[in-house]
Design an enzyme around this catalytic site. Structure first.
Site, PDB file in Angstrom:
ATOM      1  N   LYS B  98      10.211  78.269 -27.676  1.00  0.00           N
ATOM      2  CA  LYS B  98      10.654  77.422 -26.561  1.00  0.00           C
ATOM      3  C   LYS B  98      10.585  75.971 -27.009  1.00  0.00           C
ATOM      4  O   LYS B  98       9.578  75.544 -27.596  1.00  0.00           O
ATOM      5  CB  LYS B  98       9.733  77.668 -25.360  1.00  0.00           C
ATOM      6  CG  LYS B  98      10.118  76.927 -24.084  1.00  0.00           C
ATOM      7  CD  LYS B  98       9.131  77.285 -22.963  1.00  0.00           C
ATOM      8  CE  LYS B  98       9.504  76.670 -21.630  1.00  0.00           C
ATOM      9  NZ  LYS B  98       8.542  77.058 -20.568  1.00  0.00           N
ATOM     10  N   SER B 174      10.894  78.402 -16.464  1.00  0.00           N
ATOM     11  CA  SER B 174      11.577  77.488 -17.374  1.00  0.00           C
ATOM     12  C   SER B 174      11.779  78.049 -18.777  1.00  0.00           C
ATOM     13  O   SER B 174      12.583  77.498 -19.532  1.00  0.00           O
ATOM     14  CB  SER B 174      10.769  76.194 -17.480  1.00  0.00           C
ATOM     15  OG  SER B 174       9.518  76.447 -18.097  1.00  0.00           O
ATOM     16  N   SER B 198       6.445  80.193 -15.560  1.00  0.00           N
ATOM     17  CA  SER B 198       7.575  79.957 -16.461  1.00  0.00           C
ATOM     18  C   SER B 198       7.743  80.968 -17.592  1.00  0.00           C
ATOM     19  O   SER B 198       8.780  80.979 -18.254  1.00  0.00           O
ATOM     20  CB  SER B 198       7.490  78.558 -17.054  1.00  0.00           C
ATOM     21  OG  SER B 198       7.983  77.627 -16.129  1.00  0.00           O
TER      22      SER B 198
END
Ligand SMILES: [Zn+2]
Lengths: 474, 528
Positions: B98, B174, B198
């Protein structure tokens, strides 16, 4: 006219002499380093970095707290002080806020008055910015250098007391090896809160804050000026406003930086990236056990134990290494401590000062100093010769006795030879001898001088004087 | 080995010399070329991301592909195998990271323009440990800007990731790119972060496994901070086994993170296989409804979660009961519904402060416009560099932490957080009335929603995380596990929550359930 009394509190930042910074492993002494060479992702606030607390910084803060008799919190917290400035890479300073490391305690002044400490906490320093050719440059070297912030109660009553507080605090932090204490390098930075009130009143007047008076010689005139200004305002029927002031070094006057209305809200909250500082009893006891005798305690002991005058005791305790040196020499010598004090104050300190020596550089060890004193006691050298001998011992790094021999500095021990020499001098100067005998007694000194010159100073002048007097008067 | 291989299978094959890391890598790179779609980039003014997607339909998971770096890593692994050395437990496993975690020498964008062209000078601890264990980094995957979102749509790098099960739907957020990449067969493991769900929410939307460890179990060093007291780093994988394998490598103390726990790390893979016989598994009625503020009326509205999801959770309880777990009904979590408001306050106070450092002085974006002084440089840089979500959060964070409001909001939110923490302490208390080993519930109240459906309603978007954020407040570990597909063919998900540092229990329950429900979901065929 009302008599006014100043009420002064100080807020002092002390730069700790740790090896590494408070939250990363960069050097904590960036003095004179090229800009932005003592930095890493942590202290320049790169994305994703985290602070890791340097335990030595906590230990040094504990040492100062204990020396001041402050109460150390078992658990204290770091907090973020949020504000924007280019020299603050994270946009917040990691400091302590509602639960500082230590509270309370006091620092005694020379007259015994105790200036109470309100709080003492740890925080990180910011960087520096400068303008040059219309551009602004930032140097992050100082970011993350550990600081202690120390805040006093408003117990100080004169600019002199403020200056003395700062002098004694500087002495203490150096003594405790908490800070190098070089004020000209900003190791100790001082803000002063000043107000005045009618003498005898117990209430506090509105105060102003003088920022960054970092030299003791600056603190005094700055506070003095502000006291006078406030008195004038009050006398004219005005009111004191809570200004922040700064010292203008060129004009040597205080200037208003800002008023209260622009006071920042730092939006403090607890630093989530660090654990609380937990100081358990064992740690505290360990630090307390290693705490040295404090300078003012030692000063008192030097007077009592060694019978030194107050002045000597004070001078000899300005620095811990000096006090240690003196005591080591006293022990090595075994004779009069006052004699040791005289040599140290008059000759050793001067030598160090003239040659810019550190204690590590000093070759005139306490044992050698003791040896010099013994040579005087034994009459091998005259006591005035010590002045000449000390720099030579330093220069050659040899035992005093070896130097005395090599230099032929020993006094003439042969009385018969000395008598013969004196007789020759008297004979060689019949006119002067006649004048002396006619009553011009002052000429005795002249004769002594002649003999001393012949012996290149090696004769004992008292002895020479006695022989000459006998020859001239007998 | 093809792109559907799990991390476990790849590592076993590479370690045994039955497959080369280089071949595994090429197969996955081939897959990326096939399904990734548009090359993701900062939008020019007026450009329409939807048009970009239609031009090059695909998953759009990557912000930065580090193909050459990955080849070098894979070759190094193969050389180690050839030399008879131990290449590590993740030998040759292609992973994605990420783009909120740093990788040395690779740009780190956080999905924001303000970090444009920022090259990280160091590697995040979690990623460094995976690399040291033999993992090969494919690249950095997309996310909501600074992780501020639950759909993936708020990134400055467009087009935003799509859900591999239905390209018209969001992958969640996210960790949008992470879940989408894993689900689409673009690397079996991704490192995500979870501040209020997330990791778990996009895992649920994309039909993969997402594990949020206990706060402090995995170092946060190198995680670009959102809400430091809630942020965690964890794996997104297709199987529970892979999650265990990844956690094993990532977990443990770190000299660069003072908040990383020093507790020893158990053998998760061994623990995972112990089964659920005798485990006390709880169900809470408070997990089957969500409460949120109606934007129009300001009233608190309560709605039940999606019935298919509720059914999946109850079915999971039945399956676990069949395996001799003790199911405990009616476990109360009375403060769950305050989780989002408290999170609003705490996370924004921390976020506002964490975002101070992006000022154009040191790195990243700086306004190209002329400025009078550095204050104007600050304003313009931050005004142009941050997207809407960071700005909204900074404003609210500044407001609620201001001296005059801090007591009313921030201090109060911290107290709510303590109450939520106590809810969990009570249900997991071995001496208490419930004595749970794990709590079972839904991960999300709905399956993946359509692109654009919720985006723009910042408040509603966050209430999607109501069932997730409690674990962040309390600091406890949680895992999202796929629970089959709904009638529309969208993945469903159940969530397990365990006491502090009991990821072992979490994995036992998750693994038993995964096996009982028929194994992990496949890579969706619709993409091909
Ligand atoms: Zn540093």
């Amino acid at each position: 006219m009302t008599a006014y009394e100043p009420v002064i509190g100080l807020e002092i930042h002390i730069q700790l002499n740790t090896k590494s910074k408070i939250f990363c492993s960069c050097s904590a002494d960036p003095w004179e380093a090229e800009p932005n060479t003592q930095i890493c992702p942590v202290c320049t606030g790169h994305p994703g970095v985290l602070p890791v607390l340097n335990r030595v910084a906590v230990e040094k803060a504990l040492r100062l707290a204990l020396a001041l008799g402050a109460e150390v919190a078992e658990v204290s917290y770091f907090a973020r002080k949020n504000y924007f400035y280019p020299d603050l890479p994270k946009g917040y300073q990691i400091s302590q806020y509602d639960q500082p490391l230590a509270t309370g305690g006091a620092l005694p002044l020379e007259n015994g008055r105790r200036i109470r400490i309100r709080r003492l906490h740890l925080e990180e320093d910011a960087g520096k910015t400068k303008r040059e050719g219309g551009r602004r440059f930032v140097d992050f070297n100082r970011c993350g250098v550990p600081l202690i912030e120390l805040v006093t109660e408003p117990d100080i009553r004169s600019p002199e007391e403020a200056a003395q507080f700062l002098t004694r605090l500087r002495q203490l932090v150096r003594w405790l090896d908490v800070s190098l204490g070089h004020m000209e390098r900003g190791h100790i930075r001082c803000d002063a809160n000043v107000s005045v009130r009618p003498k005898g009143s117990q209430s506090l007047g509105e105060k102003t804050e003088i920022k960054n008076v970092n030299l003791i010689d600056l603190l005094r005139p700055a506070i003095e000026q502000e006291i006078q200004r406030q008195i004038q305002v009050l006398e004219a029927g005005g009111q004191i406003e809570a200004w922040t002031l700064e010292w203008d070094e060129h004009q040597r006057v205080l200037r208003k930086m800002r008023g209260k209305e622009t006071e920042a809200d730092y939006r403090y909250f607890r630093e989530p990236d660090l654990l609380p500082i937990v100081v358990d009893r064992a740690w505290l006891e360990e630090v307390a056990a290693e705490l040295p005798e404090l300078p003012w305690e030692r000063e008192k002991r030097f007077q009592e134990e060694y019978g030194l005058p107050e002045y000597d005791a004070r001078v000899l305790t300005t620095e811990r290494a000096l006090a240690d040196y003196f005591e080591a020499a006293v022990k090595a010598y075994g004779g009069s401590p006052k004699a040791v004090a005289n040599l140290v104050i008059n000759h050793i300190l001067r030598l160090m000062n003239e040659q810019r020596l550190t204690w590590d550089d000093l070759r005139v060890t306490p044992a050698r100093l003791a040896a010099i004193l013994r040579l005087v006691d034994q009459g091998v050298i005259h006591k005035n010769a010590a002045k000449k001998l000390i720099p030579l011992v330093q220069e050659r790094d040899q035992e005093p006795k070896v130097v005395v021999e090599a230099e032929g500095m020993a006094q003439m021990q042969d009385t018969a030879a000395l008598e013969a020499l004196c007789a020759r001098i008297v004979e060689a100067h019949p006119e002067e001898a006649a004048k002396y005998r006619a009553g011009k007694k002052g000429l005795l000194g002249w004769f002594v001088g002649q003999v001393m010159r012949e012996t290149r100073g090696k004769a004992n002048p008292q002895e020479v004087q006695a022989i000459l007097r006998r020859l001239l008067e007998g | 080995m093809d792109y559907t291989a799990t991390a476990w299978d790849i590592a076993q094959a590479v370690r045994a010399g039955k497959a080369s890391a280089r071949d595994v890598l090429e197969a996955v790179l081939e897959r990326i070329r096939a399904v990734e779609g548009a090359s993701v980039r900062l939008l020019a003014p007026g450009e329409d991301p939807e048009a970009l997607h239609r031009q090059h339909p695909g998953v759009h998971a990557f912000i930065t592909l580090t193909e050459e770096r990955a080849r070098r890593q894979a070759e190094a692994i193969d050389r180690r195998v050839a030399a008879g050395e131990d290449p590590g437990p993740l030998a040759g496993v292609p992973i994605t990271v990420k783009d909120i975690l740093t990788v040395e020498g690779v740009r780190a964008t956080a999905g924001s323009r303000i970090l444009y062209e920022y090259i990280a000078p160091y590697t995040a601890t979690a990623v460094a440990r995976l690399e040291a264990a033999g993992a090969v980094v494919l690249g950095k995957v997309n996310l909501d800007e600074f992780t501020f979102g639950s759909s993936g749509e708020s990134t400055a790098y467009q087009p935003a990731p799509r859900n591999p099960w239905d390209l018209d739907r969001v992958p969640g957020g996210s960790s949008s790119g992470s879940a989408a990449a894993v689900a689409a067969g673009m690397g079996p493991l991704s490192v995500g972060t979870d501040t209020a769900g997330s990791i778990r929410q996009p895992a649920a939307f994309c039909g993969v496994v997402g594990l949020k460890p206990t706060y402090g179990r995995v170092s946060r060093y190198g995680l670009i901070a959102f809400a430091s007291s809630l942020d965690t780093v964890g794996p997104i994988t297709r199987t529970v086994t892979d999650a265990a394998l990844a956690l094993q490598v990532m977990a443990g103390p770190d000299r660069y993170d003072a908040t990383a726990a020093t507790r020893p790390v158990p053998d998760y893979l061994a623990e995972m296989h112990k089964g659920v016989r005798g485990l006390r598994i709880g169900l809470s009625p408070d997990m089957f409804r969500i409460t949120y503020v109606d934007q129009a009326t300001g009233e608190l509205v309560e709605t039940r979660i999606d019935p298919e999801i509720e059914a999946a959770v109850r079915k999971a309880a039945d399956l676990l009961a069949d395996l001799d777990a003790d199911i405990v009904d009616d476990v109360p979590l009375p403060h769950l519904e305050y989780g989002i408001p408290a999170y609003f306050v705490i996370s924004r106070v921390e976020a506002a402060s964490n975002l101070h450092r992006y000022d154009g002085v040191k790195y990243g974006y700086r306004t190209p416009e002329p400025v009078e002084d550095f204050w104007e440089m600050y304003r313009k840089t931050r005004g142009q560099g941050f997207g809407l979500q960071p700005k909204v959060r900074i404003l609210m964070g500044m407001y609620v932490s201001a001296a005059q409001y801090s007591q009313r909001y921030y201090e109060r939110a911290l107290r709510v957080r303590t109450l939520i923490r106590r809810d969990f302490e009570r249900i997991f208390d071995p001496e208490g009335p419930y004595r749970l080993d794990v709590l079972l519930g839904p991960t999300t109240p709905t399956p993946a929603f359509r692109v654009g459906e919720v985006y723009g309603d910042t408040v509603l978007m966050q209430y999607m995380d109501q069932l997730l954020v409690a674990a962040n407040h309390a600091g406890v570990p949680a895992i999202a596990v796929p629970a089959g597909l709904n009638r529309q063919g969208l993945p469903l998900s159940v969530q397990f929550i365990a006491p502090d540092f009991r990821e072992d229990l979490l994995l036992r329950a998750a693994y038993a359930y995964e096996q009982a429900v028929g194994g992990p979901l496949p890579v969706p065929s619709r993409l091909d």
